[in-house]
Write an enzyme that holds these catalytic residues in place. Structure first.
Site, mmCIF file in Angstrom:
data_model
loop_
_atom_site.group_PDB
_atom_site.id
_atom_site.type_symbol
_atom_site.label_atom_id
_atom_site.label_comp_id
_atom_site.label_asym_id
_atom_site.label_seq_id
_atom_site.Cartn_x
_atom_site.Cartn_y
_atom_site.Cartn_z
ATOM 1 N N SER A 185 6.495 9.415 6.874
ATOM 2 C CA SER A 185 7.817 10.018 6.228
ATOM 3 C C SER A 185 9.004 9.876 7.014
ATOM 4 C CB SER A 185 7.610 11.374 5.544
ATOM 5 O OG SER A 185 6.241 11.438 5.141
ATOM 6 N N PHE A 189 3.555 -5.157 3.800
ATOM 7 C CA PHE A 189 5.049 -4.568 4.237
ATOM 8 C C PHE A 189 4.723 -3.549 5.217
ATOM 9 C CE2 PHE A 189 7.511 -0.998 3.011
ATOM 10 C CZ PHE A 189 9.047 -1.509 3.004
ATOM 11 N N ALA A 190 4.987 -3.972 6.480
ATOM 12 C CA ALA A 190 4.530 -3.245 7.633
ATOM 13 C C ALA A 190 5.714 -2.209 8.151
ATOM 14 C CB ALA A 190 4.192 -3.839 8.502
ATOM 15 N N ARG A 212 -18.811 12.995 -28.162
ATOM 16 C CA ARG A 212 -19.695 14.082 -27.456
ATOM 17 C C ARG A 212 -20.001 15.174 -28.712
ATOM 18 N NH1 ARG A 212 -23.838 15.231 -24.113
ATOM 19 N NH2 ARG A 212 -23.829 17.036 -23.158
ATOM 20 N N GLY A 225 -20.493 16.632 -16.611
ATOM 21 C CA GLY A 225 -21.063 16.291 -15.440
ATOM 22 C C GLY A 225 -21.025 14.656 -15.308
ATOM 23 N N GLU A 272 4.559 5.341 -0.251
ATOM 24 C CA GLU A 272 6.163 5.088 -0.536
ATOM 25 C C GLU A 272 6.863 6.321 -0.956
ATOM 26 O OE1 GLU A 272 6.653 1.559 -3.249
ATOM 27 O OE2 GLU A 272 4.911 0.901 -2.804
ATOM 28 N N PRO A 296 1.910 4.765 13.640
ATOM 29 C CA PRO A 296 1.081 6.134 13.749
ATOM 30 C C PRO A 296 1.884 7.385 14.114
ATOM 31 C CG PRO A 296 0.197 4.214 15.228
ATOM 32 C CD PRO A 296 1.624 3.825 14.433
#
Ligand SMILES: Cc1cc2nc3c(=O)[nH]c(=O)nc-3n(C[C@H](O)[C@H](O)[C@H](O)COP(=O)(O)OP(=O)(O)OC[C@H]3O[C@@H](n4cnc5c(N)ncnc54)[C@H](O)[C@@H]3O)c2cc1C
Length: 400
Positions: A137, A128-129, A271, A344, A367, A133
Site C-alpha cells: 500500500s 506490472f511490477a 431446490r 452444503g 490495486e 516485500p
C-alpha cells in the site's frame, strides 16, 4: 442468461452493445468447463485465444492510430463479462492492460510500436511490477533502485505479488532513480523477461490460483531507452495507470457478483424445501433483493467511473475509488449470500459459488486495499467541499 438491461443505460454507445454481444457469444463457446489444473498454461492459452478473437485490442492503444485511446467502458464490459464466465479468463485479459498501461499512456512511439502490437495480438504477455516485500500500500516507500551507470540503468531489488510473473514476456517495473524522498524519486521502466539479472525467486500460491511470483533484480542492466516518461515520473505514471484500471477491478467484482446472483436464482427456484421451492420463502426473497440492489448499485458506480474517464475527465480518482471499494465489498457479500443459499453444496470444492467465494477475496486487497480507497474518497470529498465553499464565498463577495 444474466440480466443485460444495464446495457441500455446512457453510459453506453451502440459499439459497446455490439462488443458485449460478440464477447458473450465467444464466452459461451469458449469458456465452458475449462480445466484450470495448470494455471500457467491455461492463462497462456487464454491470452492467445483472446488475442486471436480480437478482444485484446482493447487493452492498449493502437500505435498506428494517433487518435487511439483506452476506452474504459469497453475494458469494464469485457472484464465484467469474462469474470462472470471464468475468473482466469478475466485475469488473463486484465493483465494485458495493466502490464502495458504505462506504455499506452506514457510510452514513446518506438516503445509503443515495439510492444503493443504483440500484447494486443496475444503474442506477448505483460506484467506490472510495483509491489515490494516491504511496500505494498505504501508505494512511496519502494526501495528497489535503478542507478544510471555508464549510460545504462542498473536495477537492483525485489518485487513481489507480481501477477503473470513467470509467464510474462515484458514487465513494467518501478524503481528509485534519485535521492528525492518518497514518491518523488521513482521512475518506470520496460524490462523484457529474458533480461540478464532478472529471476523468479519464489512462486506464490493463493486461494484462487493464478500465476504470481516474487522477482529479483541483481545488477540487471537495461538501456536508457527503457525509461518510461521522465526520470522521477514513476509515481505519477503508476497512479495514472491505476486511475484507468481501478474501475476495471470494480467491473470484475461486478461480474463475479452477477454470476453469484444467477447461481442463487437457479438454486432457489429449483431446490425443494417444505413442499415448495426455496424462492417461495420470503426471507430468501429478501436475500435475492439485497443481492440485486448490490449488483445494480455496483454497476452504476463502475460505469459512471468508466464513462467519466471516456468523456474526458482528466482524473477519476474519486469515482474509481468509490467503484472499486463498493463493488468489491458488495461482491464479497453477494457471493457469500449465494453460498449460503446453496447450503452444503455451496462449500463443496469445485462448485461455481465455491470458486467465486475464493476468487473475489483478493480484489478487496490489490490495486489499493479497501482501506486505501476510503482514504482517497475522504480526501477527494474534502477537496471538493473546500472548493465549493471557496467558490460560494467568492461569489458572495463579488455580489456584495
Ligand atoms: C492476488 C494478488 C495479485 C497481485 N498482483 C499484483 C501485481 O500484478 N503487481 C503488483 O505490483 N502488485 C500486485 N499485488 C500486490 C497488491 O497490490 C498488494 O498486496 C496491496 O497493495 C497491499 O499491499 P501489501 O500486501 O503489502 O499489504 P500492506 O500494505 O501491508 O497492507 C495490509 C493491510 O493494511 C491495511 N492498510 C494499508 N494501508 C492502510 C492505510 N493507509 N490506512 C488504513 N489501513 C491500511 C489494508 O487493510 C491492507 O490490506 C497483488 C496482490 C494480490 C493479493
Amino acid at each position: 442468461m444474466a440480466d443485460q438491461s444495464f446495457l441500455h443505460w446512457p453510459f453506453f454507445d451502440d459499439a459497446h452493445r455490439v462488443l458485449h454481444a460478440r464477447l458473450e457469444g465467444w464466452a459461451e463457446a469458449n469458456l465452458q468447463h475449462s480445466d484450470h489444473s495448470d494455471t500457467d498454461e491455461v492463462c497462456r492459452q487464454f491470452v492467445v485465444k483472446l488475442g486471436k478473437a480480437g478482444f485484446l485490442r482493447h487493452t492498449a492503444i493502437d500505435p498506428d492510430d494517433p487518435a487511439s485511446t483506452l476506452d474504459v467502458r469497453s475494458l469494464c464490459l469485457i472484464r465484467e463479462t469474462l469474470a462472470r464466465h471464468d475468473g482466469l479468463a478475466d485475469f488473463a485479459f486484465a493483465m494485458q492492460g495493466l502490464g502495458t498501461g504505462a506504455i499506452s499512456l506514457f510510452g514513446t512511439a518506438e516503445q509503443k510500436s515495439h510492444w503493443l502490437p504483440k500484447t494486443r495480438a496475444g503474442e506477448a504477455i505483460s506484467a506490472f511490477a510495483l509491489t515490494e516485500p516491504g511496500s505494498g500500500s505504501d508505494v512511496a516507500n519502494s526501495t528497489m533502485t535503478a542507478q544510471l551507470i555508464d549510460g545504462e540503468y542498473v536495477l537492483n531489488g525485489e518485487k513481489t505479488w507480481i501477477s503473470n510473473a513467470g509467464i510474462a514476456d515484458v514487465y513494467t517495473v518501478f524503481a528509485r532513480t534519485g535521492d528525492a524522498p518518497g514518491a518523488k524519486g521513482l521512475s518506470a521502466f520496460i524490462v523484457a523477461a529474458d533480461q540478464v539479472g532478472l529471476e523468479i525467486v519464489e512462486r506464490l500460491d493463493t486461494i484462487a490460483p493464478h500465476p504470481l511470483a516474487r522477482l529479483r533484480f541483481t545488477n540487471c542492466r537495461i538501456p536508457t531507452t527503457a525509461l518510461l516518461g521522465k526520470s522521477g515520473d514513476g509515481f505519477k505514471i503508476a497512479m495514472s495507470v491505476l486511475d484507468v484500471f481501478r474501475s476495471t477491478v470494480a467491473a470484475a467484482a461486478l461480474g463475479f457478483a452477477r454470476r453469484a446472483l444467477d447461481e442463487a436464482l437457479n438454486q432457489s427456484t429449483s431446490r425443494k424445501i417444505q413442499g415448495q421451492v426455496l424462492f417461495d420463502l420470503q426471507m430468501v426473497q429478501g436475500h435475492i433483493a439485497d443481492m440485486a440492489v448490490s449488483v445494480d448499485a455496483s454497476a452504476l458506480l463502475t460505469y459512471r467511473a468508466a464513462w467519466s474517464k471516456d468523456v474526458g475527465a482528466p482524473r477519476i480518482s474519486r469515482e474509481a475509488a468509490m467503484a472499486k471499494l463498493f463493488s468489491t465489498e458488495e461482491a464479497q457479500k453477494v457471493v457469500d449470500q449465494a453460498v449460503q443459499l446453496h447450503g452444503g453444496e455451496g462449500v463443496r470444492s469445485g462448485t461455481m459459488v465455491e470458486r467465486l467465494y475464493r476468487e473475489i477475496r483478493a480484489l478487496r486487497i490489490y490495486e489499493g486495499a479497501t482501506d486505501v480507497q476510503k482514504i482517497i474518497i475522504a480526501r477527494q470529498t474534502l477537496t471538493a467541499f473546500e472548493a465549493s465553499t471557496a467558490s460560494a464565498a467568492s461569489a458572495a463577495s463579488a455580489a456584495s
